[in-house]
Enzyme design. Structure first.
Site, PDB file in Angstrom:
ATOM      1  CE1 TYR A  84      38.638  33.402  50.853  1.00  0.00           C
ATOM      2  CE2 TYR A  84      38.038  31.329  50.730  1.00  0.00           C
ATOM      3  CZ  TYR A  84      38.543  32.373  49.956  1.00  0.00           C
ATOM      4  OH  TYR A  84      39.364  32.388  48.719  1.00  0.00           O
TER       5      TYR A  84
ATOM      6  CB  SER B 266      36.611  30.172  46.772  1.00  0.00           C
ATOM      7  OG  SER B 266      37.475  29.130  47.617  1.00  0.00           O
TER       8      SER B 266
END
Ligand SMILES: NC(=O)c1ccc[n+]([C@@H]2O[C@H](COP(=O)([O-])OP(=O)(O)OC[C@H]3O[C@@H](n4cnc5c(N)ncnc54)[C@H](O)[C@@H]3O)[C@@H](O)[C@H]2O)c1
Length: 254
Positions: free
Chosen positions: A153, A140
């Site tokens: 995350y 990401s």
């Protein structure tokens, strides 16, 4: 066999499904893996309805035995894997680091990091059986820059980028390319959950704020991420390996 085949994890979710469907349309055989049986069944049905070859397998990527079970299923079906999209992931809790729940931290690291690690280990023998196999791990932009409210995350996605580099170095002599994709915000259920989580009751405002941070002034479309994933899974030069490829409307170029 003539047809090129492989595995997509998180295949019941937005990016996994878009990618699995595109692989199916392009003639590749796909073993669709997800912990959610209903959504993985839906992806398999969609691929078959479009004339593609797909099988489904329910597995939790945090569970070593279940990871080896999906790899065994791929072996039983096709005896090798030309590609592996190591994509299942969760965004987890949305909270400042100071109050980020430790159990939520463990859960995110288990899916996003342990799951990716186990997938690489379990799939390696099948990838070695194919000529010029390719792996894509889903990281990401949160693997490139910091992500307030998403400590676990961001940490997990940075780790996925690091793991991608290690795997690329170790697998290159086996003619296996390993890259990571780093999408920015994508029009998806996950971003809806993140927007609502960081700004309860004001998700639309959070969406606008995220967009203002993107030079392209919009989120990515699912098809755009799927197109990049399919390219790196099936077409990219084998010499391109160990890279973290952003698809983020120039968000991290600033
Ligand atoms: N949506 C975005 O904006 C965005 C941006 C960058 C990166 N990503 C990454 O892309 C990947 C896919 O995300 P998405 O947007 O499709 O999210 P999604 O929530 O739509 O899909 C994720 C899928 O993973 C599955 N999954 C979760 N935990 C699992 C487990 N333990 N075992 C097996 N399957 C499990 C879920 O059931 C779901 O189907 C994730 O790794 C995510 O972090 C998403």
């Amino acid at each position: 066999m003539d047809r090129r085949v492989g595995v997509v994890t998180g295949a019941g979710g937005n990016i996994g499904r878009a990618t699995a469907e595109l692989l199916g349309r392009e003639g590749f055989g796909v073993l669709c893996v997800d912990s959610n049986q209903a959504t993985v069944d839906a992806t398999v049905a969609a691929i078959r309805a479009a004339g593609g070859l797909a099988e489904g397998f329910a597995a939790d990527v945090t569970d070593e035995a279940q990871v080896y079970a999906y790899a065994a299923k791929c072996n039983e079906l096709w005896g090798c894997a030309n590609f592996f999209f190591n994509n299942a992931g969760v965004e987890g809790a949305k909270a400042p680091l100071a109050s980020y729940p430790t159990d939520a931290w463990d859960k995110v690291i288990a899916v996003n990091l342990r799951g990716v690690f186990l997938g690489l280990k379990a799939m390696l023998p099948l990838l070695r059986h194919a000529d010029a196999a390719r792996v894509v791990n889903t990281a990401s932009v949160a693997g490139i820059i910091g992500t307030p409210m998403l400590a676990a995350y961001g940490a997990s996605k940075h780790a996925v980028v690091g793991l991608t580099m290690t795997a690329a170095i170790e697998f290159a002599p086996m003619d296996i390319a390993v890259n990571a994709i780093c999408p920015g915000p994508v029009e998806s259920d996950m971003m809806r959950r993140i927007e609502e989580g960081v700004a309860p009751g004001a998700a639309a405002a959070a969406h606008d704020q995220y967009e203002q941070n993107i030079p392209a002034t919009r989120y990515a479309k699912l098809e755009e991420v799927a197109e990049l994933a399919v390219y790196l899974l099936t077409k990219s030069p084998m010499y391109m390996t160990g890279q973290a490829v952003a698809i983020d409307g120039a968000m991290t170029a600033k």
